[in-house]
Design an enzyme around this catalytic site. Structure first.
Site, PDB file in Angstrom:
ATOM      1  N   HIS A 187       0.833  -1.209   0.000  1.00 26.48           N
ATOM      2  CA  HIS A 187       0.000   0.000   0.000  1.00 26.48           C
ATOM      3  C   HIS A 187       0.867   1.258   0.000  1.00 26.48           C
ATOM      4  CE1 HIS A 187      -3.336  -2.545   2.122  1.00 26.48           C
ATOM      5  NE2 HIS A 187      -3.050  -2.966   0.894  1.00 26.48           N
ATOM      6  N   HIS A 201      -9.213  -2.269  -4.939  1.00 25.17           N
ATOM      7  CA  HIS A 201      -8.103  -2.585  -4.042  1.00 25.17           C
ATOM      8  C   HIS A 201      -7.126  -3.559  -4.702  1.00 25.17           C
ATOM      9  CE1 HIS A 201      -5.933  -2.766  -0.285  1.00 25.17           C
ATOM     10  NE2 HIS A 201      -5.765  -4.052  -0.528  1.00 25.17           N
ATOM     11  N   ASP A 217      -3.095  -2.992  -5.026  1.00 27.08           N
ATOM     12  CA  ASP A 217      -2.056  -3.952  -4.670  1.00 27.08           C
ATOM     13  C   ASP A 217      -1.102  -4.209  -5.839  1.00 27.08           C
ATOM     14  OD1 ASP A 217      -2.748  -4.376  -2.040  1.00 27.08           O
ATOM     15  OD2 ASP A 217      -3.858  -6.224  -2.402  1.00 27.08           O
ATOM     16  N   HIS A 253      -0.526 -11.420  -4.812  1.00 25.24           N
ATOM     17  CA  HIS A 253       0.882 -11.060  -4.657  1.00 25.24           C
ATOM     18  C   HIS A 253       1.827 -12.101  -5.264  1.00 25.24           C
ATOM     19  CE1 HIS A 253      -0.219  -7.669  -2.212  1.00 25.24           C
ATOM     20  NE2 HIS A 253      -0.838  -8.433  -1.344  1.00 25.24           N
TER      21      HIS A 253
END
Length: 330
Positions: free
Chosen positions: A83, A242, A246, A269
């Site tokens: 973030h 969101h 990311d 991720h």
């Protein structure tokens, strides 16, 4: 070819600090961002460990992608950096040193907005060094089961994200954004991290997400039709926004701005890491270029030319040296 980036590197004008809790450790964290010189990049320092060993926010320092992005070097570990990195990238900050007294960047409200406010408070200082940009010249793709990421040539930095969940609340969501600081602030920065209630409870039972509350996580109800947060969603499609946040944060680990259009489907991720490794390995699909005074890429300085400027660029960003270990179609 037009490139909507300022040609010079930037740092912050003055130090700026914040305090919050780590999402997974639950510990109070004090964080301070400080100005840094040209070609410094983004570095983290752990003051609780003496603050002597920097951990560079670059691809080859990633050591874990479960639940969050974690970097480490010589035993110094910093997690949940995505973030903050997204805020730095979207604020066009190239060089900054970040000092914190714990192993995790504070989660704040679960979005990038508090860090954007902190950066606005710190101010932005133009430096003499020119920017280097990773410009995509041919498509590069990465696939992991049903997750796909692709980047194609584009004059700016654009991200299109798509997710698909088998529940009534999220379902299938798509969001596309051509990045500027203004658009990031308005459309992406306030989007918070999210999870199912039972997943959070399981993490608690395993000593994780100890700092997770309804103040910093969107908790999806057991019925999959609503959320537990009384203030509701900040955007109707906050979930995909969101995910885009990311992705932007993780792509910062390439070490320089990316010129290209990135498309992501159901990626997290771990897939972001694989995708960046695929980009670096696809040596014929990108150029590392320096920006001219008008902000346009100087092709003569591209890595593909193999000239002296190219060699200097790779010394400055050694993590972009291509690896032959990862096959990729381009």
């Amino acid at each position: 070819m037009y490139c909507p980036l300022e040609p010079h590197q930037h740092t912050i004008v003055q130090p700026a600090s914040c305090c919050g809790v780590g999402l997974h450790t639950g510990r109070t964290v004090h964080l301070t961002m400080k100005p840094a010189p040209v070609d410094n990049g983004i570095r983290f320092f752990r003051s609780d460990l003496g603050g002597h060993t920097p951990v560079r926010a670059v691809l080859d320092k990633v050591i874990d992608t479960r639940l969050a992005t974690t970097i480490g070097d010589q035993g110094v570990v910093v997690s949940t950096i995505e973030h903050l990195l997204a805020a730095l990238r979207s604020s066009d900050i190239d060089n900054v040193d970040i000092e914190l007294d714990s192993a995790e960047v504070p989660i704040m409200d679960g979005s990038a907005e508090p860090f954007m406010k902190l950066l606005k408070q710190a101010g932005r200082n133009r430096q003499e060094g020119v920017r280097r940009v990773l410009r995509i010249t041919k498509p590069v793709s990465f696939t992991d089961r049903d997750c796909t990421l692709t980047v194609t040539p584009h004059d700016g930095f654009k991200v299109t994200g798509k997710i698909s969940f088998d529940n009534c609340l999220i379902q299938t969501q798509t969001y596309s954004i051509e990045f500027t600081t203004e658009r990031f602030c308005k459309e992406i920065a306030r989007a918070r991290t999210f999870g199912y209630v039972e997943q959070v409870e399981e993490l608690w039972a395993n000593g994780l997400a100890l700092g997770g509350t309804l103040e910093n996580v969107i908790a999806i109800h057991w019925d999959r039709r609503s959320i537990l947060n009384e203030d509701g969603l900040r955007y109707q499609d906050e979930f995909i926004r969101h995910k885009v946040l990311d992705l932007v944060g993780d792509l910062t680990l390439l070490g320089c701005p990316l010129l290209g259009h990135v498309f992501s489907f159901k990626a997290g991720h771990t897939q972001h890491l694989g995708f960046m490794e695929a980009i670096v390995a696809a040596r014929d699909c990108w150029e590392l270029v320096e920006l001219d005074a008008d902000g346009s890429p100087a092709v003569r300085d591209g890595v593909a030319d193999g000239n002296q400027s190219s060699a200097k660029a790779l010394v400055a960003m050694p993590h972009l040296r291509p690896s032959q270990a990862i096959p990729v179609a381009c």
